[in-house]
Design a protein around this motif. Structure first.
Motif, PDB file in Angstrom:
ATOM      1  N   MET B   1      78.836  41.386  61.789  1.00 55.68           N
ATOM      2  CA  MET B   1      78.708  42.266  61.081  1.00 55.68           C
ATOM      3  C   MET B   1      77.340  42.495  60.952  1.00 55.68           C
ATOM      4  N   THR B   2      77.024  44.247  61.343  1.00 57.93           N
ATOM      5  CA  THR B   2      76.000  45.226  61.207  1.00 57.93           C
ATOM      6  C   THR B   2      75.970  45.590  59.658  1.00 57.93           C
ATOM      7  N   TYR B   3      74.545  46.251  59.818  1.00 53.92           N
ATOM      8  CA  TYR B   3      74.797  47.063  58.172  1.00 53.92           C
ATOM      9  C   TYR B   3      75.129  48.583  57.971  1.00 53.92           C
ATOM     10  N   THR B   4      75.787  48.799  59.696  1.00 53.17           N
ATOM     11  CA  THR B   4      76.277  49.928  58.674  1.00 53.17           C
ATOM     12  C   THR B   4      77.570  49.455  58.221  1.00 53.17           C
ATOM     13  N   ASP B   5      78.150  47.939  58.780  1.00 55.64           N
ATOM     14  CA  ASP B   5      79.529  47.657  58.173  1.00 55.64           C
ATOM     15  C   ASP B   5      79.294  47.353  56.191  1.00 55.64           C
ATOM     16  N   TRP B   6      77.940  48.202  55.635  1.00 52.64           N
ATOM     17  CA  TRP B   6      78.290  47.673  54.499  1.00 52.64           C
ATOM     18  C   TRP B   6      78.274  49.742  54.013  1.00 52.64           C
ATOM     19  N   LEU B   7      78.187  50.681  54.503  1.00 51.59           N
ATOM     20  CA  LEU B   7      78.193  52.113  53.973  1.00 51.59           C
ATOM     21  C   LEU B   7      79.449  52.022  53.437  1.00 51.59           C
ATOM     22  N   ARG B   8      79.909  52.681  52.176  1.00 46.84           N
ATOM     23  CA  ARG B   8      80.853  53.204  52.208  1.00 46.84           C
ATOM     24  C   ARG B   8      80.885  55.031  52.893  1.00 46.84           C
ATOM     25  N   GLU B   9      81.852  54.235  54.045  1.00 46.24           N
ATOM     26  CA  GLU B   9      81.871  55.122  55.100  1.00 46.24           C
ATOM     27  C   GLU B   9      82.416  56.651  54.403  1.00 46.24           C
ATOM     28  N   ASP B  10      83.728  56.595  53.579  1.00 49.15           N
ATOM     29  CA  ASP B  10      84.215  57.596  53.345  1.00 49.15           C
ATOM     30  C   ASP B  10      83.794  58.925  52.861  1.00 49.15           C
ATOM     31  N   ARG B  11      82.749  58.506  51.998  1.00 50.14           N
ATOM     32  CA  ARG B  11      82.123  59.237  51.037  1.00 50.14           C
ATOM     33  C   ARG B  11      80.847  59.973  52.247  1.00 50.14           C
ATOM     34  N   LEU B  12      81.029  59.268  53.170  1.00 53.76           N
ATOM     35  CA  LEU B  12      79.793  60.369  54.049  1.00 53.76           C
ATOM     36  C   LEU B  12      79.803  60.947  54.344  1.00 53.76           C
ATOM     37  N   ILE B  59      77.417  52.545  49.689  1.00 55.01           N
ATOM     38  CA  ILE B  59      77.875  50.988  50.173  1.00 55.01           C
ATOM     39  C   ILE B  59      79.652  50.339  49.350  1.00 55.01           C
ATOM     40  N   SER B  60      79.565  49.797  50.009  1.00 53.93           N
ATOM     41  CA  SER B  60      80.738  49.679  49.853  1.00 53.93           C
ATOM     42  C   SER B  60      81.031  48.188  48.817  1.00 53.93           C
ATOM     43  N   THR B  61      80.021  47.749  47.979  1.00 54.79           N
ATOM     44  CA  THR B  61      80.337  45.770  47.021  1.00 54.79           C
ATOM     45  C   THR B  61      80.263  46.834  46.030  1.00 54.79           C
ATOM     46  N   ASP B  62      81.080  46.413  45.742  1.00 51.34           N
ATOM     47  CA  ASP B  62      80.811  46.378  43.744  1.00 51.34           C
ATOM     48  C   ASP B  62      79.195  47.178  43.088  1.00 51.34           C
ATOM     49  N   SER B  63      79.445  48.563  42.515  1.00 47.93           N
ATOM     50  CA  SER B  63      78.045  48.580  42.441  1.00 47.93           C
ATOM     51  C   SER B  63      78.286  49.931  40.796  1.00 47.93           C
ATOM     52  N   LEU B  64      76.765  49.475  40.243  1.00 46.96           N
ATOM     53  CA  LEU B  64      77.214  49.828  38.980  1.00 46.96           C
ATOM     54  C   LEU B  64      76.435  51.591  38.495  1.00 46.96           C
ATOM     55  N   HIS B  65      76.423  52.252  38.637  1.00 52.10           N
ATOM     56  CA  HIS B  65      75.373  53.751  38.565  1.00 52.10           C
ATOM     57  C   HIS B  65      75.601  54.736  37.127  1.00 52.10           C
ATOM     58  N   THR B  66      74.288  53.854  36.648  1.00 48.84           N
ATOM     59  CA  THR B  66      73.726  53.813  35.026  1.00 48.84           C
ATOM     60  C   THR B  66      74.085  55.429  34.298  1.00 48.84           C
ATOM     61  N   THR B  67      73.138  54.711  33.247  1.00 50.66           N
ATOM     62  CA  THR B  67      71.816  55.958  32.681  1.00 50.66           C
ATOM     63  C   THR B  67      71.182  56.065  33.069  1.00 50.66           C
ATOM     64  N   HIS B  68      69.564  57.450  32.625  1.00 49.27           N
ATOM     65  CA  HIS B  68      68.763  57.335  33.387  1.00 49.27           C
ATOM     66  C   HIS B  68      67.913  56.943  32.742  1.00 49.27           C
ATOM     67  N   GLY B  69      67.084  55.618  33.949  1.00 46.33           N
ATOM     68  CA  GLY B  69      66.093  54.511  33.261  1.00 46.33           C
ATOM     69  C   GLY B  69      66.366  53.207  32.937  1.00 46.33           C
ATOM     70  N   ARG B  70      67.891  52.894  32.795  1.00 41.64           N
ATOM     71  CA  ARG B  70      68.259  51.734  32.389  1.00 41.64           C
ATOM     72  C   ARG B  70      68.557  50.777  33.329  1.00 41.64           C
ATOM     73  N   ALA B  71      68.360  50.782  34.499  1.00 40.95           N
ATOM     74  CA  ALA B  71      69.135  50.149  35.231  1.00 40.95           C
ATOM     75  C   ALA B  71      68.732  48.656  35.329  1.00 40.95           C
ATOM     76  N   LEU B  72      67.655  48.536  35.532  1.00 42.22           N
ATOM     77  CA  LEU B  72      66.904  47.038  35.351  1.00 42.22           C
ATOM     78  C   LEU B  72      67.526  46.696  33.913  1.00 42.22           C
ATOM     79  N   ALA B  73      68.222  47.427  32.663  1.00 35.53           N
ATOM     80  CA  ALA B  73      68.395  46.918  31.983  1.00 35.53           C
ATOM     81  C   ALA B  73      70.164  46.345  32.256  1.00 35.53           C
TER      82      ALA B  73
END
Ligand code: TPP
Ligand code: SF4
Ligand code: SF4
Ligand code: SF4
Ligand code: MG
Lengths: 90, 262, 366
Positions: B1-12, B59-73
């Motif tokens: 595996m290389t790092y490009t395998d982690w990309l969500r290619e269909d969104r590039l 990125i093709s893993t599970d991901s959570l795009h949250t609200t402004h400022g709150r990612a760490l919470a």
């Protein structure tokens, strides 16, 4: 290995031109069909990665690929029968 | 595996402007993640809101795009509920230090086992170039049309003081060093904070005398000064040149941490 | 075997949550809800769960949503000021379809208001408080027993509909101590996982997509931006947005008759009280004191989605009297659904309506 710029992704920022130790990337001259001036490659067979990746089994140097913000740079295996240019500079 | 395998290619290609440094930081991060040998299903990317925070969407893993400022919470909830997951956060200077400042210092204090990569472009990129807590004094933005007058945050000092186990700063020019720093951060249990100075040609560079994308990256190259060198200069009674970007690993320690898988 | 106990409403709520399998609590202390957090702090670690006191309520609900994505049942508890802080992230939970339970032990507002006094002033806020159009479920307990039962129910509904479910209690019920029967089994419910090879935001007939739990290899992108069925941001297509928002509303509203939860007393009555939460207790007292007065009572255990069919349980109704600890928030909703006169009986300040007050209101319609 062959160095390629994916023209569908490149946005013409020229960041690749400032990192290559061999100055393989040069600012392009004319826009492509998408209106992007993609850099030109100057004797890409000199690229360390083109020459040695297969031998070492990992990416060598790779600076251009890393800095390219648009994931546009990669190396492709030569097609079967495609002549491989070997460039060694002394 | 290389790092490009982690990309969500269909969104590039991604939505970033030509020459935006954020794409470079994604490369470095994925490279470091790939070197960890982690499985995709055990890895989660989390972000807040901003251009930088769009990164997990590519990125093709599970991901959570949250609200402004709150990612760490949000990330704290994920990591505490399932310490087996590797949680990596992308954030911006506004997201992390303005609206999310409180969550930032508390995540450092808890020293929770997260790795945070802040793409600091010294501006609110996504909303069109307003001043942020890291906009340098004198810099122009749409809300500091006469030059910013507010003192800035040093994000690394903030993270260090608040208790993070690993704190490091590099730039989008220093791709190898940045990758190594992120890799270190991923390995260290506890809170790892990596600040990456990035160019925002559209909303920062253009207004602040960086005509070309390359100009700001060249500036990073010429104005970056290694922390050790800065210390040496100070020890010798010399001053660190103004406008230097001090780079390097600032903190590496072993404070008790939360959310570490046992 | 059912266990008989005697406890406070807030404790019963926490016990109900634990019985329902809640294993994550994130929150911030606030009167009069704090006992819920304290009880969870004491119990969760022993059950292998996680209690975390966050830096504020914004972080509390954020942590709950994050935890929920790992597949765990998660909750928070708060009161007015904290509830206000949660609004943006509650909208995020709605948009991303994240199951979670939010307990609001209501106190007097606006602002810091009356921290130790009872109120029902957040009934519209829980329904409409975040921006944009959406729908949620709100339950309202009127006894310590219901603090337990409805908390369990809240978790099952949250998982079924993938939404935040609110337990809208008030200070009186939260702090009241009374007898409770703790059942040894509770109604089961589970979160339906996403079937493999299905787009993560593709919903079937029930309009609720399967849950692509983190860590299971779904590789799902979850965003509060308007997204297509793949979960990818799609923010400028009018049709994608319209379809998504309409589904988010319809998945709850189209089920409202099926999930409706209310209690009817004296359906033949002409004068009907409609209550939820602690005012129900005064009406019950009134009925108890005047067994021959034929007083109707519609007690809503689920306030949102509002099930207008419940009003039809009283075919002879001449008036609906609605005692609330606010200036008529649900009376306004009832009015939309009936031609029978609706009379709000607001009471502010924290004290319960007295039987005499309700009797007087009733006599005016004799
Ligand atoms: C609560 C809230 N306030 C304001 C905004 C608008 N907003 C979106 S991105 C942003 C600033 C982002 O700046 P930064 O975090 O530095 O990210 P960048 O775009 O520069 O990468 C703001 C203010 C919002 N989305 N939510
Ligand atoms: S890998 Fe290195 S040598 Fe090869 S083209 Fe890229 S920068 Fe140049
Ligand atoms: S760095 Fe990438 S996007 Fe920029 S010009 Fe080079 S190939 Fe194109
Ligand atoms: S506005 Fe700035 S930060 Fe945002 S994508 Fe464009 S260059 Fe990058
Ligand atoms: Mg920024």
């Amino acid at each position: 290995m062959r160095l390629v710029i994916d023209e569908r992704r490149c946005k013409g920022c020229n960041l690749c031109t400032i990192v290559c130790p061999y100055k393989i990337f040069r600012q392009g001259a004319k826009p492509n069909a998408r209106g992007i001036v993609v850099p030109e490659l100057d004797r890409p067979e000199r690229c360390a990665n083109c020459r040695l990746q297969a031998l070492y089994g990992r990416t060598l140097c790779g600076m251009c690929q890393m800095i390219c913000p648009d994931q546009a740079i990669s190396w492709k295996d030569e097609e079967i029968g495609e002549p491989t240019k070997v460039a060694i500079e002394f | 595996m290389t790092y490009t395998d982690w990309l969500r290619e269909d969104r590039l290609p991604h939505i970033y402007c030509a020459g935006c440094g954020n794409g470079t930081i994604i490369n470095c991060t994925l490279n470091a993640v790939d070197h960890m040998g982690w499985k995709k299903e055990d890895t989660v990317f989390v972000s807040g809101i901003g251009c930088s925070s769009r990164a997990p969407g590519y990125i093709s893993t599970d991901s959570l795009h949250t609200t402004h400022g709150r990612a760490l919470a949000f990330a704290t909830g994920i990591k505490m509920a399932n310490p087996g997951l590797h949680v990596v956060i992308f954030t911006g200077d506004g997201d992390l230090a303005a609206i999310g400042g409180n969550h930032f210092i508390h995540a450092c204090r808890r020293n929770i086992d997260l790795t945070v990569i802040c793409m600091n472009n010294q501006i609110y990129g996504m909303t069109g170039g307003q001043g942020s807590p890291t906009t340098p004094v004198g810099a122009l933005s749409t809300t500091t049309p006469y030059g910013s007058r507010e003192p800035t945050f040093d994000l690394c000092q903030l993270a260090s003081a608040a208790g993070a186990n690993f704190v490091s700063r590099w730039t989008s020019y220093h791709v190898k060093e940045l990758t190594r720093a992120i890799h270190t951060g991923l390995q260290i249990p506890g809170f790892s904070f990596i600040e990456a100075a990035v160019q925002c040609p559209t909303n920062y560079g253009r207004r602040n005398k960086f005509r070309q994308v390359m100009d700001q990256v060249e500036y990073f190259k010429t104005h970056a000064i290694l922390q050790q060198k800065a210390e040496r200069l100070k020890a010798e009674g010399k001053s660190v040149p103004e406008n230097s970007i001090v780079i390097g690993d600032f903190i590496r320690r072993d404070r008790p941490a939360m959310g570490v898988k046992r | 075997m059912t266990k008989i106990d005697f406890m406070q409403g807030n404790t019963a709520c926490a016990e109900g949550a634990l019985a329902a399998g809640c294993r994550f609590f994130g929150g911030y202390p606030i009167t009069p809800s704090t006992e819920v957090a304290e009880h969870m702090a004491a119990k969760l670690p022993k059950l292998g769960g996680v209690f975390i006191q966050m830096e504020d309520e914004i972080a509390g609900i954020a942590a709950v949503i994050g935890a929920s994505w790992t597949g765990v049942r998660a909750m928070t508890a708060t009161s007015g000021p904290g509830f206000s802080l949660m609004m943006e992230n509650l909208g995020f939970a709605v948009m991303t379809e994240t199951p979670c339970v939010v307990v609001n032990i209501q106190r007097g507002g606006p602002s810091t208001g009356q921290p130790t006094m009872s109120a029902q002033g957040d009934m519209l806020q829980c329904r409409f408080g975040s921006h944009g159009d959406y729908s949620i479920i709100a339950l309202s307990p009127a006894s310590v027993q219901e603090m337990y039962e409805l908390t369990v129910k809240a978790f099952n509904l949250a998982d079924r509909f993938r939404i935040p479910v609110f337990l809208m209690a008030d200070e009186i019920i939260g702090h009241m101590r009374e007898r409770i029967e703790i059942p040894d089994t509770i109604p089961a419910g589970e979160r339906k996982l996403l079937e493999k090879d299905t787009l993560p935001y593709h919903a079937g007939k029930d309009l609720v997509p399967g849950f692509p739990q983190f860590g299971k290899g779904y590789g799902v992108h979850v965003t509060g931006l308007t997204h297509d069925e793949r979960g990818y941001p799609c923010t400028t297509s009018p049709s994608v947005h319209e379809e998504l928002v309409k589904r988010l509303v319809a998945k709850v509203e189209s089920a409202r008759h099926e999930i409706a939860d209310f209690r009817v007393t004296n359906p033949g009555a002409e004068i009907i009280f409609i209550t939820y939460g602690s005012p129900a207790r005064t009406v019950e007292q009134l009925i108890h004191d005047h067994p021959d007065a034929n007083i109707g009572h519609l007690r809503l255990r689920m306030v949102w989605p509002f099930c207008e069919n419940a009003l039809g349980e009283f075919p002879d109704a001449r008036v609906f009297l609605v005692p609330e600890q606010n200036l008529g928030q649900i009376a306004r909703e009832i009015e939309r659904h009936t031609s029978v006169p609706v009379v709000p009986l607001p009471k502010l300040g924290g004290a319960l309506h007295t039987p005499a007050e309700l009797k007087a209101a009733m006599e005016a319609w004799r």
